[in-house]
Design a protein around this motif. Sequence first.
Motif, short mmCIF file in Angstrom:
data_model
loop_
_atom_site.label_atom_id
_atom_site.label_comp_id
_atom_site.label_asym_id
_atom_site.label_seq_id
_atom_site.Cartn_x
_atom_site.Cartn_y
_atom_site.Cartn_z
N LEU A 27 0.87 -1.18 0.00
CA LEU A 27 0.00 0.00 0.00
C LEU A 27 0.90 1.22 0.00
O LEU A 27 1.81 1.33 0.83
CB LEU A 27 -0.88 0.04 1.25
N MET A 28 0.65 2.14 -0.93
CA MET A 28 1.47 3.34 -1.04
C MET A 28 0.64 4.48 -1.61
O MET A 28 -0.43 4.25 -2.19
CB MET A 28 2.68 3.05 -1.93
N PRO A 29 1.10 5.72 -1.45
CA PRO A 29 0.36 6.85 -2.02
C PRO A 29 0.20 6.67 -3.54
O PRO A 29 1.13 6.21 -4.22
CB PRO A 29 1.24 8.06 -1.71
N GLY A 30 -0.96 7.05 -4.02
CA GLY A 30 -1.25 6.88 -5.44
C GLY A 30 -0.37 7.68 -6.37
O GLY A 30 -0.18 7.31 -7.52
N ASP A 31 0.22 8.76 -5.87
CA ASP A 31 1.04 9.60 -6.73
C ASP A 31 2.53 9.29 -6.66
O ASP A 31 3.34 9.94 -7.29
CB ASP A 31 0.80 11.08 -6.41
N LYS A 32 2.91 8.26 -5.90
CA LYS A 32 4.32 7.87 -5.83
C LYS A 32 4.63 6.87 -6.94
O LYS A 32 3.81 6.00 -7.25
CB LYS A 32 4.62 7.19 -4.49
N LYS A 33 5.83 6.98 -7.48
CA LYS A 33 6.29 6.01 -8.47
C LYS A 33 6.83 4.80 -7.72
O LYS A 33 7.47 4.94 -6.68
CB LYS A 33 7.40 6.60 -9.34
N PHE A 34 6.60 3.62 -8.27
CA PHE A 34 7.09 2.39 -7.65
C PHE A 34 8.29 1.86 -8.41
O PHE A 34 8.23 1.70 -9.62
CB PHE A 34 5.99 1.33 -7.61
N LYS A 35 9.36 1.61 -7.68
CA LYS A 35 10.55 0.98 -8.24
C LYS A 35 10.86 -0.25 -7.39
O LYS A 35 11.07 -0.13 -6.19
CB LYS A 35 11.74 1.94 -8.23
N THR A 36 10.90 -1.39 -8.04
CA THR A 36 11.09 -2.64 -7.30
C THR A 36 12.38 -2.65 -6.50
O THR A 36 12.41 -3.17 -5.39
CB THR A 36 11.05 -3.87 -8.22
N LYS A 37 13.44 -2.08 -7.03
CA LYS A 37 14.73 -2.13 -6.31
C LYS A 37 14.65 -1.42 -4.96
O LYS A 37 15.27 -1.85 -4.00
CB LYS A 37 15.87 -1.57 -7.16
N ASP A 38 13.87 -0.33 -4.88
CA ASP A 38 13.73 0.39 -3.61
C ASP A 38 13.07 -0.47 -2.55
O ASP A 38 13.43 -0.41 -1.37
CB ASP A 38 12.91 1.67 -3.80
N LEU A 39 12.10 -1.26 -2.95
CA LEU A 39 11.39 -2.11 -2.00
C LEU A 39 12.15 -3.40 -1.72
O LEU A 39 12.26 -3.81 -0.56
CB LEU A 39 9.99 -2.44 -2.52
N SER A 40 12.68 -4.03 -2.75
CA SER A 40 13.40 -5.30 -2.58
C SER A 40 14.49 -5.19 -1.54
O SER A 40 14.65 -6.08 -0.69
CB SER A 40 14.00 -5.75 -3.92
N LYS A 41 15.22 -4.11 -1.59
CA LYS A 41 16.32 -3.89 -0.65
C LYS A 41 15.80 -3.82 0.79
O LYS A 41 16.37 -4.41 1.69
CB LYS A 41 17.04 -2.58 -1.02
N GLN A 42 14.69 -3.12 1.00
CA GLN A 42 14.16 -2.93 2.35
C GLN A 42 13.62 -4.20 2.99
O GLN A 42 13.66 -4.36 4.20
CB GLN A 42 13.05 -1.87 2.34
N ILE A 43 13.08 -5.08 2.17
CA ILE A 43 12.48 -6.30 2.73
C ILE A 43 13.37 -7.53 2.52
O ILE A 43 12.94 -8.65 2.75
CB ILE A 43 11.06 -6.53 2.18
N GLN A 44 14.60 -7.29 2.08
CA GLN A 44 15.56 -8.37 1.82
C GLN A 44 14.96 -9.49 0.97
O GLN A 44 15.00 -10.66 1.33
CB GLN A 44 16.10 -8.97 3.14
N SER A 45 14.42 -9.09 -0.15
CA SER A 45 13.85 -10.05 -1.07
C SER A 45 14.54 -9.92 -2.42
O SER A 45 14.96 -8.82 -2.80
CB SER A 45 12.35 -9.79 -1.25
N ALA A 46 14.62 -11.02 -3.10
CA ALA A 46 15.12 -10.97 -4.46
C ALA A 46 14.19 -10.07 -5.27
O ALA A 46 13.09 -9.73 -4.83
CB ALA A 46 15.15 -12.37 -5.06
N ARG A 47 14.60 -9.69 -6.41
CA ARG A 47 13.83 -8.81 -7.28
C ARG A 47 12.35 -9.20 -7.29
O ARG A 47 12.00 -10.36 -7.46
CB ARG A 47 14.40 -8.91 -8.69
N LEU A 48 11.50 -8.23 -7.14
CA LEU A 48 10.05 -8.46 -7.10
C LEU A 48 9.43 -8.15 -8.46
O LEU A 48 9.94 -7.34 -9.22
CB LEU A 48 9.41 -7.55 -6.05
N SER A 49 8.30 -8.79 -8.71
CA SER A 49 7.53 -8.47 -9.92
C SER A 49 6.05 -8.51 -9.54
O SER A 49 5.68 -8.90 -8.43
CB SER A 49 7.82 -9.48 -11.03
N PHE A 50 5.21 -8.10 -10.49
CA PHE A 50 3.78 -8.12 -10.23
C PHE A 50 3.28 -9.56 -10.31
O PHE A 50 3.59 -10.28 -11.25
CB PHE A 50 3.03 -7.23 -11.23
#
Length: 180
Positions: free
Chosen positions: A75-98
Amino acid sequence: MEVFEGRPESCEGRLEKECAVYDLLDRLGIPFLRADHEAVMTMEGCEAADRVLGVEMCKNLFLCNAQKTSFYLLLMPGDKKFKTKDLSKQIQSARLSFAGAEYMEKYLNIEPGAVSILGLMYDREKRVRLLIDRETLEAEYLGCHPCVNTSSLKIKMSDILEKFLPWTGHAYTAVDLPRE
């Protein structure tokens, strides 16, 4: 578009999963405002509901790892851009996809365009990890769909965190996604 307090008077012509959301919110004592509208598939399509409800619909992304063994609802603000690398690093997960529509249906009983935190009521096996961007988490209200994209709801974030999530048994992880 009109704003209503709570559930519709009748569930006739509505999907069972939408009415199940209203039943649960009522049982948990969670008040909400509702706006019914044509089906929307994008954040831009939600703008009219945003205005009438006085809340920004949050962006709900259903993600998975490459092996399709770990699933995430972001869940994130509707006007923010999503970049998988920013999230993957924070949750210690391999590259994420939809994640594909079949996984949305399997774990959240939701179709593309209607992804919502409220779908966690169907994730009884706790297969989906909830991630909430700090900006969304700190908002007073959450704008979301009742598991269908023909209605939008305005719910107090405190009710989601203190009543809904404990009922589902899901914890959340706060993440900080940058703005460009």
